[in-house]
Scaffold this motif. Structure first.
Motif, PDB file in Angstrom:
ATOM      1  N   GLN A   1      70.991  13.357  61.309  1.00 24.02           N
ATOM      2  CA  GLN A   1      70.657  12.425  60.256  1.00 24.02           C
ATOM      3  C   GLN A   1      70.208  13.192  59.013  1.00 24.02           C
ATOM      4  O   GLN A   1      69.428  14.137  59.124  1.00 24.02           O
ATOM      5  N   CYS A   2      70.708  12.755  57.845  1.00 21.44           N
ATOM      6  CA  CYS A   2      70.318  13.401  56.585  1.00 21.44           C
ATOM      7  C   CYS A   2      68.831  13.152  56.325  1.00 21.44           C
ATOM      8  O   CYS A   2      68.358  12.020  56.420  1.00 21.44           O
ATOM      9  N   ALA A   3      68.097  14.227  55.997  1.00 25.95           N
ATOM     10  CA  ALA A   3      66.652  14.101  55.776  1.00 25.95           C
ATOM     11  C   ALA A   3      66.346  13.323  54.499  1.00 25.95           C
ATOM     12  O   ALA A   3      65.237  12.820  54.327  1.00 25.95           O
ATOM     13  N   ARG A   4      67.311  13.196  53.579  1.00 26.62           N
ATOM     14  CA  ARG A   4      67.053  12.496  52.314  1.00 26.62           C
ATOM     15  C   ARG A   4      67.504  11.047  52.348  1.00 26.62           C
ATOM     16  O   ARG A   4      66.758  10.151  51.979  1.00 26.62           O
ATOM     17  N   CYS A   5      68.766  10.787  52.788  1.00 24.30           N
ATOM     18  CA  CYS A   5      69.283   9.411  52.722  1.00 24.30           C
ATOM     19  C   CYS A   5      69.401   8.775  54.099  1.00 24.30           C
ATOM     20  O   CYS A   5      69.791   7.612  54.210  1.00 24.30           O
ATOM     21  N   LEU A   6      69.082   9.512  55.162  1.00 27.95           N
ATOM     22  CA  LEU A   6      69.134   9.026  56.548  1.00 27.95           C
ATOM     23  C   LEU A   6      70.552   8.701  57.024  1.00 27.95           C
ATOM     24  O   LEU A   6      70.726   8.112  58.084  1.00 27.95           O
TER      25      LEU A   6
ATOM     26  N   THR B   1      70.876  17.974  55.364  1.00 30.17           N
ATOM     27  CA  THR B   1      71.293  16.996  54.350  1.00 30.17           C
ATOM     28  C   THR B   1      72.800  16.766  54.457  1.00 30.17           C
ATOM     29  O   THR B   1      73.544  17.646  54.884  1.00 30.17           O
ATOM     30  N   CYS B   2      73.235  15.562  54.065  1.00 30.86           N
ATOM     31  CA  CYS B   2      74.654  15.210  54.168  1.00 30.86           C
ATOM     32  C   CYS B   2      75.478  15.965  53.133  1.00 30.86           C
ATOM     33  O   CYS B   2      76.660  16.183  53.318  1.00 30.86           O
ATOM     34  N   SER B   3      74.839  16.327  52.000  1.00 30.97           N
ATOM     35  CA  SER B   3      75.488  17.172  51.003  1.00 30.97           C
ATOM     36  C   SER B   3      74.378  17.906  50.268  1.00 30.97           C
ATOM     37  O   SER B   3      73.223  17.485  50.300  1.00 30.97           O
TER      38      SER B   3
ATOM     39  N   ASP C   1      73.688  18.060  47.248  1.00 30.67           N
ATOM     40  CA  ASP C   1      73.057  17.330  46.144  1.00 30.67           C
ATOM     41  C   ASP C   1      72.795  15.874  46.507  1.00 30.67           C
ATOM     42  O   ASP C   1      72.794  14.996  45.656  1.00 30.67           O
ATOM     43  N   CYS C   2      72.587  15.595  47.782  1.00 31.22           N
ATOM     44  CA  CYS C   2      72.291  14.218  48.187  1.00 31.22           C
ATOM     45  C   CYS C   2      71.055  13.738  47.423  1.00 31.22           C
ATOM     46  O   CYS C   2      70.007  14.349  47.484  1.00 31.22           O
ATOM     47  N   PRO C   3      71.177  12.615  46.677  1.00 30.11           N
ATOM     48  CA  PRO C   3      70.044  12.155  45.868  1.00 30.11           C
ATOM     49  C   PRO C   3      68.995  11.379  46.670  1.00 30.11           C
ATOM     50  O   PRO C   3      67.937  11.055  46.147  1.00 30.11           O
TER      51      PRO C   3
END
Ligand SMILES: [Zn+2]
Ligand SMILES: [Zn+2]
Length: 192
Positions: free
Chosen positions: A82-87, A145-147, A149-151
């Motif tokens: 799971q992305c730590a920023r956008c889940l 993170t998924c990328s 630059d994941c916002p």
């Protein structure tokens, strides 16, 4: 040191175990071991890991040294999490280099090391499972993170910023002024 090769056997039903009896404790004796094993359980950290049952590819050199048997080589597997920023979902591949000494039961290393500090060879058997679990845990990122630059998520509504209109924002009113703003708008409504 004389370089000789010897067979490493795999005891039936124990994919993580190497039988190095054929090495006969001769330093320099080595073998290449290439195996694909299944993760016995989910291996990893909170947000990312290797799923239970996922294939783990082992490409190892197993070499007898004076104190024990040294295992070096690569451990590769697909990971998901799971992305730590956008889940959102993240998937990736892990490729780590493993270096682990398995000490002979009566070696100096065995006598001078605590149980937790070094792995031991028991009955000519090396069990790689815990070493792999530990190495994977050390290698995986705590904040995948998924990328790059994941916002992340909008603080106002919790939606993914990447999915929202550019400039998406929520009107923020400082709670200290909220009462005053309400008073002012009521005044306008009365036409005063
Ligand atoms: Zn993300
Ligand atoms: Zn929002």
């Amino acid at each position: 040191m004389n370089e000789t090769s010897a067979a490493v056997r795999q005891p039936a039903g124990k994919p993580y175990v190497l039988d190095v009896r054929a090495f006969g404790r001769r330093p320099g004796t080595s073998a290449q071991v290439h195996r694909t094993v299944a993760a016995p359980e989910r291996i990893g950290v909170d947000l990312v890991g290797i799923d239970a049952g996922e294939e783990i590819d082992l490409d190892l050199q197993v070499q007898a040294v004076s104190e024990g048997v040294l295992v070096t080589g690569t451990v590769s597997a697909d990971t998901s999490g799971q992305c730590a920023r956008c889940l959102g979902d993240v998937s990736g591949a892990l490729n780590l280099f493993l270096t682990e000494l398995y000490a002979y039961p009566d070696s100096e290393t065995d006598k001078t090391s605590d149980d937790d500090d070094v792995y031991r060879i028991e009955d000519d058997l090396i069990d790689l499972e815990q070493a792999i679990i530990d190495a994977v845990g050390m290698e995986l990122p705590l904040d995948p993170t998924c990328s790059d630059d994941c916002p992340g998520l909008c603080q106002g509504c919790g939606e993914k910023l990447a999915d929202l209109e550019p400039g998406h924002a929520h009107e923020q009113i400082d709670p200290r002024w909220a009462g005053l703003a309400k008073f002012a708008s009521e005044g306008e409504a009365d036409g005063k």
